[in-house]
Design an enzyme around this catalytic site. Structure first.
Site, PDB file in Angstrom:
ATOM      1  N   GLU A   1       1.999   0.328  16.800  1.00 31.54           N
ATOM      2  CA  GLU A   1       1.881  -0.972  17.488  1.00 31.54           C
ATOM      3  C   GLU A   1       2.955  -1.126  18.563  1.00 31.54           C
ATOM      4  OE1 GLU A   1      -0.142  -4.048  17.294  1.00 31.54           O
ATOM      5  OE2 GLU A   1      -1.422  -2.373  16.764  1.00 31.54           O
TER       6      GLU A   1
ATOM      7  N   THR B   1       6.023   1.917  13.892  1.00 33.82           N
ATOM      8  CA  THR B   1       4.564   1.818  14.010  1.00 33.82           C
ATOM      9  C   THR B   1       4.036   2.099  15.414  1.00 33.82           C
ATOM     10  OG1 THR B   1       2.769   0.164  14.060  1.00 33.82           O
ATOM     11  CG2 THR B   1       4.978  -0.693  14.207  1.00 33.82           C
TER      12      THR B   1
ATOM     13  N   LYS C   1       9.061  -4.925  15.371  1.00 31.13           N
ATOM     14  CA  LYS C   1       9.156  -3.538  14.892  1.00 31.13           C
ATOM     15  C   LYS C   1       9.913  -2.653  15.892  1.00 31.13           C
ATOM     16  CE  LYS C   1       7.220  -2.926  10.830  1.00 31.13           C
ATOM     17  NZ  LYS C   1       7.797  -2.130   9.743  1.00 31.13           N
TER      18      LYS C   1
ATOM     19  N   TYR D   1       4.678  -9.005  16.060  1.00 32.90           N
ATOM     20  CA  TYR D   1       4.912  -7.922  15.088  1.00 32.90           C
ATOM     21  C   TYR D   1       5.418  -6.670  15.801  1.00 32.90           C
ATOM     22  CZ  TYR D   1       3.676  -3.975  12.023  1.00 32.90           C
ATOM     23  OH  TYR D   1       3.694  -2.812  11.290  1.00 32.90           O
TER      24      TYR D   1
ATOM     25  N   SER E   1       3.375  -7.361   7.590  1.00 36.63           N
ATOM     26  CA  SER E   1       2.737  -6.222   8.259  1.00 36.63           C
ATOM     27  C   SER E   1       1.396  -6.546   8.921  1.00 36.63           C
ATOM     28  CB  SER E   1       2.539  -5.082   7.249  1.00 36.63           C
ATOM     29  OG  SER E   1       1.481  -5.410   6.379  1.00 36.63           O
TER      30      SER E   1
ATOM     31  N   ALA F   1       9.324  -2.549   3.613  1.00 33.58           N
ATOM     32  CA  ALA F   1       9.006  -3.980   3.528  1.00 33.58           C
ATOM     33  C   ALA F   1       8.778  -4.556   4.917  1.00 33.58           C
ATOM     34  CB  ALA F   1      10.134  -4.736   2.837  1.00 33.58           C
ATOM     35  N   ALA F   2       7.740  -5.355   5.045  1.00 34.42           N
ATOM     36  CA  ALA F   2       7.480  -6.020   6.326  1.00 34.42           C
ATOM     37  C   ALA F   2       6.413  -7.087   6.162  1.00 34.42           C
ATOM     38  CB  ALA F   2       6.991  -5.013   7.370  1.00 34.42           C
TER      39      ALA F   2
ATOM     40  N   GLN G   1       0.833  -1.223   0.000  1.00 30.17           N
ATOM     41  CA  GLN G   1       0.000   0.000   0.000  1.00 30.17           C
ATOM     42  C   GLN G   1       0.863   1.267   0.000  1.00 30.17           C
ATOM     43  OE1 GLN G   1      -3.569   1.239   2.749  1.00 30.17           O
ATOM     44  NE2 GLN G   1      -1.703   1.724   3.852  1.00 30.17           N
ATOM     45  N   ASP G   2       1.706   1.433   1.013  1.00 28.90           N
ATOM     46  CA  ASP G   2       2.483   2.672   1.149  1.00 28.90           C
ATOM     47  C   ASP G   2       3.528   2.790   0.047  1.00 28.90           C
ATOM     48  OD1 ASP G   2       1.050   2.886   3.448  1.00 28.90           O
ATOM     49  OD2 ASP G   2       2.756   2.954   4.806  1.00 28.90           O
TER      50      ASP G   2
HETATM   51  P1  NDP Z   1       1.869  -3.901   3.044  1.00 34.63           P
HETATM   52  O1  NDP Z   1       1.628  -5.185   3.751  1.00 34.63           O
HETATM   53  O2  NDP Z   1       0.842  -3.394   2.104  1.00 34.63           O
HETATM   54  O3  NDP Z   1       3.246  -4.024   2.195  1.00 34.63           O
HETATM   55  C1  NDP Z   1       4.332  -4.756   2.685  1.00 34.63           C
HETATM   56  C2  NDP Z   1       5.399  -4.831   1.610  1.00 34.63           C
HETATM   57  O4  NDP Z   1       6.536  -5.551   2.134  1.00 34.63           O
HETATM   58  C3  NDP Z   1       4.983  -5.583   0.332  1.00 34.63           C
HETATM   59  O5  NDP Z   1       5.513  -4.913  -0.782  1.00 34.63           O
HETATM   60  C4  NDP Z   1       5.665  -6.932   0.496  1.00 34.63           C
HETATM   61  O6  NDP Z   1       5.953  -7.560  -0.727  1.00 34.63           O
HETATM   62  C5  NDP Z   1       6.955  -6.498   1.171  1.00 34.63           C
HETATM   63  N1  NDP Z   1       7.653  -7.607   1.832  1.00 34.63           N
HETATM   64  C6  NDP Z   1       7.180  -8.437   2.782  1.00 34.63           C
HETATM   65  N2  NDP Z   1       8.114  -9.315   3.158  1.00 34.63           N
HETATM   66  C7  NDP Z   1       9.223  -9.034   2.417  1.00 34.63           C
HETATM   67  C8  NDP Z   1      10.527  -9.606   2.337  1.00 34.63           C
HETATM   68  N3  NDP Z   1      10.880 -10.663   3.084  1.00 34.63           N
HETATM   69  N4  NDP Z   1      11.415  -9.066   1.472  1.00 34.63           N
HETATM   70  C9  NDP Z   1      11.065  -8.020   0.686  1.00 34.63           C
HETATM   71  N5  NDP Z   1       9.837  -7.441   0.700  1.00 34.63           N
HETATM   72  C10 NDP Z   1       8.933  -7.958   1.570  1.00 34.63           C
HETATM   73  O7  NDP Z   1       2.216  -2.817   4.164  1.00 34.63           O
HETATM   74  P2  NDP Z   1       1.904  -1.222   4.195  1.00 34.63           P
HETATM   75  O8  NDP Z   1       2.218  -0.643   2.880  1.00 34.63           O
HETATM   76  O9  NDP Z   1       0.594  -0.994   4.829  1.00 34.63           O
HETATM   77  O10 NDP Z   1       2.992  -0.737   5.270  1.00 34.63           O
HETATM   78  C11 NDP Z   1       4.310  -0.343   4.887  1.00 34.63           C
HETATM   79  C12 NDP Z   1       5.221  -0.436   6.091  1.00 34.63           C
HETATM   80  O11 NDP Z   1       4.768   0.445   7.108  1.00 34.63           O
HETATM   81  C13 NDP Z   1       5.322  -1.803   6.750  1.00 34.63           C
HETATM   82  O12 NDP Z   1       6.633  -1.945   7.235  1.00 34.63           O
HETATM   83  C14 NDP Z   1       4.347  -1.722   7.904  1.00 34.63           C
HETATM   84  O13 NDP Z   1       4.699  -2.638   8.928  1.00 34.63           O
HETATM   85  C15 NDP Z   1       4.538  -0.278   8.319  1.00 34.63           C
HETATM   86  N6  NDP Z   1       3.407   0.370   8.949  1.00 34.63           N
HETATM   87  C16 NDP Z   1       2.178   0.363   8.343  1.00 34.63           C
HETATM   88  C17 NDP Z   1       1.129   1.042   8.894  1.00 34.63           C
HETATM   89  C18 NDP Z   1      -0.230   1.037   8.268  1.00 34.63           C
HETATM   90  O14 NDP Z   1      -1.197   1.382   8.958  1.00 34.63           O
HETATM   91  N7  NDP Z   1      -0.360   0.708   6.980  1.00 34.63           N
HETATM   92  C19 NDP Z   1       1.300   1.813  10.155  1.00 34.63           C
HETATM   93  C20 NDP Z   1       2.656   1.796  10.666  1.00 34.63           C
HETATM   94  C21 NDP Z   1       3.662   1.102  10.074  1.00 34.63           C
HETATM   95  P3  NDP Z   1       4.944  -8.616  -1.449  1.00 34.63           P
HETATM   96  O15 NDP Z   1       4.087  -7.795  -2.362  1.00 34.63           O
HETATM   97  O16 NDP Z   1       5.890  -9.511  -2.180  1.00 34.63           O
HETATM   98  O17 NDP Z   1       4.178  -9.308  -0.375  1.00 34.63           O
HETATM   99  P1  GDR Z   2      -3.704  -3.311  13.179  1.00 36.30           P
HETATM  100  O1  GDR Z   2      -4.733  -3.370  11.958  1.00 36.30           O
HETATM  101  O2  GDR Z   2      -3.616  -4.589  13.899  1.00 36.30           O
HETATM  102  O3  GDR Z   2      -4.044  -2.082  13.971  1.00 36.30           O
HETATM  103  O4  GDR Z   2      -2.314  -3.110  12.401  1.00 36.30           O
HETATM  104  P2  GDR Z   2      -6.009  -4.281  11.692  1.00 36.30           P
HETATM  105  O5  GDR Z   2      -6.800  -3.547  10.679  1.00 36.30           O
HETATM  106  O6  GDR Z   2      -5.638  -5.691  11.379  1.00 36.30           O
HETATM  107  O7  GDR Z   2      -6.778  -4.282  13.108  1.00 36.30           O
HETATM  108  C1  GDR Z   2      -7.275  -3.094  13.701  1.00 36.30           C
HETATM  109  C2  GDR Z   2      -8.150  -3.430  14.894  1.00 36.30           C
HETATM  110  O8  GDR Z   2      -9.373  -4.015  14.433  1.00 36.30           O
HETATM  111  C3  GDR Z   2      -9.683  -5.125  15.265  1.00 36.30           C
HETATM  112  N1  GDR Z   2     -10.537  -6.070  14.523  1.00 36.30           N
HETATM  113  C4  GDR Z   2     -10.182  -6.760  13.429  1.00 36.30           C
HETATM  114  N2  GDR Z   2      -9.038  -6.776  12.721  1.00 36.30           N
HETATM  115  C5  GDR Z   2      -8.984  -7.574  11.609  1.00 36.30           C
HETATM  116  N3  GDR Z   2      -7.878  -7.565  10.849  1.00 36.30           N
HETATM  117  N4  GDR Z   2     -10.043  -8.356  11.235  1.00 36.30           N
HETATM  118  C6  GDR Z   2     -11.218  -8.380  11.936  1.00 36.30           C
HETATM  119  O9  GDR Z   2     -12.152  -9.088  11.585  1.00 36.30           O
HETATM  120  C7  GDR Z   2     -11.293  -7.539  13.081  1.00 36.30           C
HETATM  121  N5  GDR Z   2     -12.273  -7.280  13.976  1.00 36.30           N
HETATM  122  C8  GDR Z   2     -11.806  -6.377  14.844  1.00 36.30           C
HETATM  123  C9  GDR Z   2      -8.325  -5.709  15.619  1.00 36.30           C
HETATM  124  O10 GDR Z   2      -8.445  -6.586  16.742  1.00 36.30           O
HETATM  125  C10 GDR Z   2      -7.540  -4.438  15.879  1.00 36.30           C
HETATM  126  O11 GDR Z   2      -7.759  -3.995  17.176  1.00 36.30           O
HETATM  127  C11 GDR Z   2      -2.192  -2.200  11.326  1.00 36.30           C
HETATM  128  C12 GDR Z   2      -1.125  -2.763  10.365  1.00 36.30           C
HETATM  129  O12 GDR Z   2      -1.109  -1.964   9.202  1.00 36.30           O
HETATM  130  C13 GDR Z   2       0.236  -2.739  10.989  1.00 36.30           C
HETATM  131  O13 GDR Z   2       1.217  -3.111  10.015  1.00 36.30           O
HETATM  132  C14 GDR Z   2       0.526  -1.324  11.482  1.00 36.30           C
HETATM  133  O14 GDR Z   2       1.791  -1.277  12.085  1.00 36.30           O
HETATM  134  C15 GDR Z   2      -0.556  -0.882  12.473  1.00 36.30           C
HETATM  135  O15 GDR Z   2      -1.800  -0.928  11.794  1.00 36.30           O
HETATM  136  C16 GDR Z   2      -0.345   0.540  12.963  1.00 36.30           C
END
Ligand code: NDP
Ligand code: GDR
Length: 343
Positions: free
Chosen positions: A125, A123, A151, A147, A82, A79-80, A12-13
């Site tokens: 988290e 994050t 992180k 996770y 995630s 990358a993570a 996504q990001d």
């Molecule tokens: P996504 O899950 O959408 O994207 C994760 C990316 O990491 C994908 O491109 C995935 O590739 C890649 N990846 C996973 N494992 C590996 C690996 N072993 N080697 C190389 N690439 C890898 O995450 P987001 O875009 O939502 O988040 C971006 C980052 O920000 C992450 O580190 C996440 O933990 C962190 N973050 C996200 C938040 C959020 O709310 N979205 C909040 C705070 C932090 P592939 O397509 O191959 O799976």
């Molecule tokens: P989060 O995101 O764990 O905060 O991590 P997620 O959307 O998975 O959960 C948010 C909250 O919703 C509650 N929940 C559910 N969650 C999921 N996935 N599915 C369900 O059916 C459901 N019902 C309730 C969860 O318990 C939780 O409290 C995200 C990721 O993007 C991380 O990589 C990032 O670091 C943090 O946000 C900030």
């Protein structure tokens, strides 16, 4: 022309950041993993503009090569593994990628080009069990999942490399941010996809876990701007990026159904909580304990004052606009899917 290397570019990001950097005239390099099918994920639409390098966060040799090939001035480590829930199912892989993987990337930077600027995707988290509300850069950490723990290592190793080797290395402590490109396992997209399916008659009921969990939800487009800003300062530092508002999962559900013009009423509580459609009385949301987590983060609420002041960063997309955009997008996608299936 500046060169940027993005790990996690297919996520996504990564996809929104790649768009932003291309707009700014950067030459963009992105790390992709080798898979059995050719798949550029969220950057399919701009794949001709990105220089892809095959690498993996768990393979330092591939990251050193990525630094050499790209000649990157800026490295965005996104990358993570995630998904928090998966981190209990794959704790070791999560640590390999999200913790040790950060050291691998930092070492690659240090070995190939220690002048390159480094962004680490930290994050909210890491805050986990509530120590203070709202959460700032100074709030103590107490992660609640493998996770979050992994992180936190990534966060501290970034700080340590900044202090040990004088690298320009920053961590953005980003609170939840979502978008039309969010993975469908995350609660927001799971909700908007289900609402679209219920509206279009191909799903009866959405099952969720903890409805009372509170999150500080913004839009990814706003948050990738903060990542870029962090790497343009005189001095490297860490910043909280958040909307300064918190909502429950239930609030998100309400607005999503409202947007699809499907008013609902809530009944019961705890594991017996349900929501019914006002027009036909059908149950469209219920709780399933399967989605509860072994340890939960009950509330996240960030205070982004430091980023607002020092980076002049401001979120532009409101919570309601975020939900509306996601619902509208899923209505279009599900409609298209139904038409294709009928062919
Ligand atoms: P996504 O899950 O959408 O994207 C994760 C990316 O990491 C994908 O491109 C995935 O590739 C890649 N990846 C996973 N494992 C590996 C690996 N072993 N080697 C190389 N690439 C890898 O995450 P987001 O875009 O939502 O988040 C971006 C980052 O920000 C992450 O580190 C996440 O933990 C962190 N973050 C996200 C938040 C959020 O709310 N979205 C909040 C705070 C932090 P592939 O397509 O191959 O799976
Ligand atoms: P989060 O995101 O764990 O905060 O991590 P997620 O959307 O998975 O959960 C948010 C909250 O919703 C509650 N929940 C559910 N969650 C999921 N996935 N599915 C369900 O059916 C459901 N019902 C309730 C969860 O318990 C939780 O409290 C995200 C990721 O993007 C991380 O990589 C990032 O670091 C943090 O946000 C900030």
């Amino acid at each position: 022309m500046k060169k940027a290397l993005i790990t996690g570019v297919t996520g996504q990001d990564g996809s929104y950041l790649a768009e932003l950097l291309l707009e700014k005239g950067y030459s963009v390099f992105g790390i992709v993993r080798r898979k059995s099918t050719l798949d550029y994920g969220n950057v399919e639409h701009i794949k001709d503009k990105i220089n892809f390098i095959y690498a993996d966060m768990t393979d330092i040799v591939s990251l050193i090569n990525a630094m050499r090939i790209s000649g990157a001035d800026e490295v965005y480590n996104l990358a993570a593994q995630s998904f928090v829930q998966t981190s209990w199912e794959q704790p070791v892989a999560t640590a390999d990628i999200d913790a040790i993987g950060v050291t691998n990337m930092l070492e690659a930077v240090r070995i190939v080009n220690p002048k390159a600027r480094f962004y680490q995707a930290s994050t909210s988290e890491m805050f986990g069990l509530v120590q203070e509300i709202p959460q700032t850069e100074n709030t103590p950490f107490y992660p609640r999942s493998p996770y979050g723990v992994a992180k936190l290592y990534g966060h501290w190793i970034t700080k340590n490399y900044r202090e040990s080797y004088d690298l320009y290395a920053c961590s953005g402590i980003l609170f939840n941010h979502e978008s039309e490109r969010r993975g469908k396992e995350f609660v927001t997209r799971k909700i908007t996809d289900a609402v679209a399916r219920i509206k279009l008659g191909v799903l009866d009921c959405l099952e969720l876990g903890n409805m009372d969990a509170k999150r500080d939800w913004g839009h990814s487009i706003d948050y990738v701007k903060a990542m870029w800003l962090m790497l343009q300062q005189d001095v490297a530092d860490d910043y909280v990026i958040a909307t300064n508002e918190t909502r429950t999962v239930r609030d998100f559900v309400n607005i999503a159904f409202e947007r699809a013009e499907l008013p609902i009423v809530w009944e019961g509580e705890g594991v017996n909580e349900t929501a019914r459609r006002k027009d036909n009385g059908k149950i469209v949301v219920k709780v399933n304990e399967r989605y509860f987590r072994p340890a939960e983060v009950e509330i996240l609420l960030g205070n982004a004052a430091k980023a607002e002041k020092k980076l002049k960063w401001k979120r532009e997309i409101s919570f309601t606009e975020l939900v509306n955009r996601m619902v509208d997008n899923d209505l279009l996608l599900v409609e298209k899917e139904i038409k294709n299936n009928a062919k």
